[in-house]
Design a protein around this motif. Structure first.
Motif, PDB file in Angstrom:
ATOM      1  N   SER A 215      -2.688   1.355  -3.955  1.00 29.07           N
ATOM      2  CA  SER A 215      -1.439   2.083  -4.170  1.00 29.07           C
ATOM      3  C   SER A 215      -1.595   3.193  -5.192  1.00 29.07           C
ATOM      4  CB  SER A 215      -0.338   1.123  -4.645  1.00 29.07           C
ATOM      5  OG  SER A 215      -0.006   0.198  -3.621  1.00 29.07           O
ATOM      6  N   ALA A 216      -0.913   4.283  -4.920  1.00 26.02           N
ATOM      7  CA  ALA A 216      -0.755   5.373  -5.885  1.00 26.02           C
ATOM      8  C   ALA A 216       0.739   5.576  -6.068  1.00 26.02           C
ATOM      9  CB  ALA A 216      -1.416   6.639  -5.377  1.00 26.02           C
ATOM     10  N   ASN A 217       1.191   5.550  -7.285  1.00 21.99           N
ATOM     11  CA  ASN A 217       2.606   5.671  -7.575  1.00 21.99           C
ATOM     12  C   ASN A 217       2.859   6.836  -8.512  1.00 21.99           C
ATOM     13  OD1 ASN A 217       3.761   3.046  -6.356  1.00 21.99           O
ATOM     14  ND2 ASN A 217       2.017   2.343  -7.557  1.00 21.99           N
ATOM     15  N   LEU A 218       3.969   7.512  -8.312  1.00 20.00           N
ATOM     16  CA  LEU A 218       4.369   8.587  -9.206  1.00 20.00           C
ATOM     17  C   LEU A 218       5.112   7.962 -10.381  1.00 20.00           C
ATOM     18  CD1 LEU A 218       4.340  11.696  -9.405  1.00 20.00           C
ATOM     19  CD2 LEU A 218       6.624  11.668  -8.393  1.00 20.00           C
ATOM     20  N   VAL A 219       4.580   8.167 -11.568  1.00 22.03           N
ATOM     21  CA  VAL A 219       5.191   7.596 -12.772  1.00 22.03           C
ATOM     22  C   VAL A 219       6.549   8.254 -13.007  1.00 22.03           C
ATOM     23  CG1 VAL A 219       4.926   7.270 -15.267  1.00 22.03           C
ATOM     24  CG2 VAL A 219       2.932   7.119 -13.758  1.00 22.03           C
ATOM     25  N   LYS A 220       7.536   7.473 -13.367  1.00 24.61           N
ATOM     26  CA  LYS A 220       8.890   8.005 -13.567  1.00 24.61           C
ATOM     27  C   LYS A 220       8.887   9.063 -14.673  1.00 24.61           C
ATOM     28  CE  LYS A 220      10.468   4.705 -17.085  1.00 24.61           C
ATOM     29  NZ  LYS A 220      11.518   3.747 -17.475  1.00 24.61           N
ATOM     30  N   GLY A 221       9.809  10.023 -14.543  1.00 27.95           N
ATOM     31  CA  GLY A 221       9.958  11.035 -15.582  1.00 27.95           C
ATOM     32  C   GLY A 221       9.703  12.458 -15.134  1.00 27.95           C
ATOM     33  N   THR A 222       9.446  12.660 -13.832  1.00 28.19           N
ATOM     34  CA  THR A 222       9.196  14.016 -13.343  1.00 28.19           C
ATOM     35  C   THR A 222      10.352  14.958 -13.667  1.00 28.19           C
ATOM     36  OG1 THR A 222       7.998  13.017 -11.488  1.00 28.19           O
ATOM     37  CG2 THR A 222       8.541  15.349 -11.301  1.00 28.19           C
TER      38      THR A 222
ATOM     39  N   THR B  10       0.839  -1.195   0.000  1.00 29.17           N
ATOM     40  CA  THR B  10       0.000   0.000   0.000  1.00 29.17           C
ATOM     41  C   THR B  10       0.872   1.244   0.000  1.00 29.17           C
ATOM     42  OG1 THR B  10      -1.724  -1.175   1.230  1.00 29.17           O
ATOM     43  CG2 THR B  10      -1.857   1.219   1.190  1.00 29.17           C
ATOM     44  N   MET B  11       0.609   2.138  -0.948  1.00 27.48           N
ATOM     45  CA  MET B  11       1.389   3.359  -1.097  1.00 27.48           C
ATOM     46  C   MET B  11       0.465   4.561  -1.247  1.00 27.48           C
ATOM     47  SD  MET B  11       4.834   2.824  -1.421  1.00 27.48           S
ATOM     48  CE  MET B  11       5.379   4.121  -2.539  1.00 27.48           C
ATOM     49  N   THR B  12       0.930   5.702  -0.751  1.00 26.41           N
ATOM     50  CA  THR B  12       0.202   6.944  -0.949  1.00 26.41           C
ATOM     51  C   THR B  12       1.176   8.026  -1.386  1.00 26.41           C
ATOM     52  OG1 THR B  12      -1.463   8.441  -0.005  1.00 26.41           O
ATOM     53  CG2 THR B  12       0.380   7.822   1.421  1.00 26.41           C
ATOM     54  N   LEU B  13       0.638   9.186  -1.756  1.00 30.29           N
ATOM     55  CA  LEU B  13       1.441  10.306  -2.229  1.00 30.29           C
ATOM     56  C   LEU B  13       1.027  11.582  -1.513  1.00 30.29           C
ATOM     57  CD1 LEU B  13       1.169   9.704  -6.099  1.00 30.29           C
ATOM     58  CD2 LEU B  13       3.095   9.046  -4.627  1.00 30.29           C
ATOM     59  N   TYR B  14       2.019  12.399  -1.174  1.00 31.16           N
ATOM     60  CA  TYR B  14       1.778  13.729  -0.619  1.00 31.16           C
ATOM     61  C   TYR B  14       2.508  14.749  -1.487  1.00 31.16           C
ATOM     62  CZ  TYR B  14       0.398  11.142   3.598  1.00 31.16           C
ATOM     63  OH  TYR B  14      -0.207  10.283   4.481  1.00 31.16           O
ATOM     64  N   LEU B  15       1.910  15.920  -1.634  1.00 28.60           N
ATOM     65  CA  LEU B  15       2.477  16.964  -2.483  1.00 28.60           C
ATOM     66  C   LEU B  15       2.781  18.202  -1.644  1.00 28.60           C
ATOM     67  CD1 LEU B  15       3.159  18.025  -5.352  1.00 28.60           C
ATOM     68  CD2 LEU B  15       0.773  18.766  -5.525  1.00 28.60           C
ATOM     69  N   TYR B  16       3.969  18.790  -1.870  1.00 30.08           N
ATOM     70  CA  TYR B  16       4.403  19.992  -1.160  1.00 30.08           C
ATOM     71  C   TYR B  16       4.881  21.028  -2.181  1.00 30.08           C
ATOM     72  CZ  TYR B  16       4.684  16.280   2.322  1.00 30.08           C
ATOM     73  OH  TYR B  16       4.409  15.200   3.108  1.00 30.08           O
ATOM     74  N   HIS B  17       4.773  22.290  -1.789  1.00 28.83           N
ATOM     75  CA  HIS B  17       5.134  23.397  -2.678  1.00 28.83           C
ATOM     76  C   HIS B  17       6.052  24.351  -1.941  1.00 28.83           C
ATOM     77  CE1 HIS B  17       3.879  27.159  -5.158  1.00 28.83           C
ATOM     78  NE2 HIS B  17       4.849  26.498  -5.777  1.00 28.83           N
ATOM     79  N   LEU B  18       7.034  24.892  -2.647  1.00 32.67           N
ATOM     80  CA  LEU B  18       7.969  25.839  -2.051  1.00 32.67           C
ATOM     81  C   LEU B  18       7.313  27.206  -1.893  1.00 32.67           C
ATOM     82  CD1 LEU B  18      10.831  26.434  -1.068  1.00 32.67           C
ATOM     83  CD2 LEU B  18      11.441  26.999  -3.435  1.00 32.67           C
ATOM     84  N   THR B  19       7.405  27.765  -0.691  1.00 33.04           N
ATOM     85  CA  THR B  19       6.893  29.098  -0.372  1.00 33.04           C
ATOM     86  C   THR B  19       8.006  29.875   0.339  1.00 33.04           C
ATOM     87  OG1 THR B  19       6.104  28.616   1.871  1.00 33.04           O
ATOM     88  CG2 THR B  19       4.648  28.008   0.034  1.00 33.04           C
ATOM     89  N   PRO B  20       7.795  31.168   0.606  1.00 29.79           N
ATOM     90  CA  PRO B  20       8.814  31.910   1.377  1.00 29.79           C
ATOM     91  C   PRO B  20       9.053  31.314   2.762  1.00 29.79           C
ATOM     92  CG  PRO B  20       7.346  33.437   0.258  1.00 29.79           C
ATOM     93  CD  PRO B  20       6.762  32.069   0.063  1.00 29.79           C
TER      94      PRO B  20
END
Length: 233
Positions: free
Chosen positions: A155-162, A108-118
């Motif tokens: 599962s959620a996977n990030l496909v290669k190639g980012t 089992t896999m999950t994904l979290y997303l973060y963004h650069l801020t000041p």
């Protein structure tokens, strides 16, 4: 004269006290006591300005992991904390977006997303990116072909190639604009010999970092149709 000196001293003391409090508040937070860095999991962003550090507390039966991003005086936790498992991280090539690829159980896999801020890297979505991708899939026509909602090994996977904007797919998408996500999951199938079988097998969608919207590029249509065909037990 003595009164003036006394007043000046009080003002200086108050000023120093206020500065000390502000300085303390401005100092980066950090992992609580008991957490130690695991150096082998440390990695840097493509521009070299951000360092991802992973800390673990091994005092409990379930190891507790925390993930922190250090950049130009900021030190932010990439929440949430995770039991048992370290994480994988992948940046966009401009180092402004960060995906955490997190195992949370067997298969089992999950994904979290973060963004650069000041203020450093912060969560970019209220829900895990993986949950949003599953929510999107359930709005698609393919979902009606799924015989039973996945219950195991979700599962959620990030496909290669980012890092190279998915050029291996033969596309010419704008740089640092999209993330490709693959979804998979198993369910119980009843019969003479009940067993688990894949009901979603690598279904793909695209997430637009600029708009926060999902879509399915036409290049995935054929494979996505196969991805919801029941596997033979």
């Amino acid at each position: 004269m003595k009164t003036r000196i006394l007043v000046f001293g009080l003002l200086m003391a108050c000023g120093i006290g206020a500065w000390s409090s502000a300085a303390a508040a401005a100092r980066p937070a950090g992992p609580p006591a008991g957490y130690k860095i695991e150096d082998e999991h440390t990695q840097k962003s493509p521009d070299g300005a951000t360092t991802i550090e992973q800390y673990v507390n091994k005092d409990a039966d379930d190891w507790k992991w925390q993930f922190w991003a250090r950049r130009e005086g900021t030190f932010t936790m990439l929440g949430p904390e995770q039991d048992d498992y370290s994480a994988g991280f992948r940046f966009t090539s401009d180092s402004k977006w960060l995906v955490r690829m997190q195992k949370i159980g067997s298969g089992t896999m999950t994904l979290y997303l973060y963004h650069l801020t000041p203020q450093g890297f912060v969560a970019a979505t209220k829900k895990p990116l993986a949950d949003l991708a599953w929510d999107y899939m359930k709005t698609r026509p393919e979902w009606r072909k799924v015989k039973k909602e996945p219950e195991y090994h979700i599962s959620a996977n990030l496909v290669k190639g980012t890092d190279e904007n998915y050029r291996w797919l033969g596309v010419d998408w704008p740089a640092n604009r999209y993330l490709l996500i693959g979804l998979s999951g198993d369910a119980d199938v009843k019969g003479n010999k009940p067993m688990q079988t894949g009901v979603v097998n690598g279904w793909r969608c695209r997430y637009d970092l600029e708009t926060g919207k999902f879509d399915v590029p036409t290049i995935f249509a054929k494979d996505n149709a196969k991805a919801v065909m029941p596997e033979s037990p």
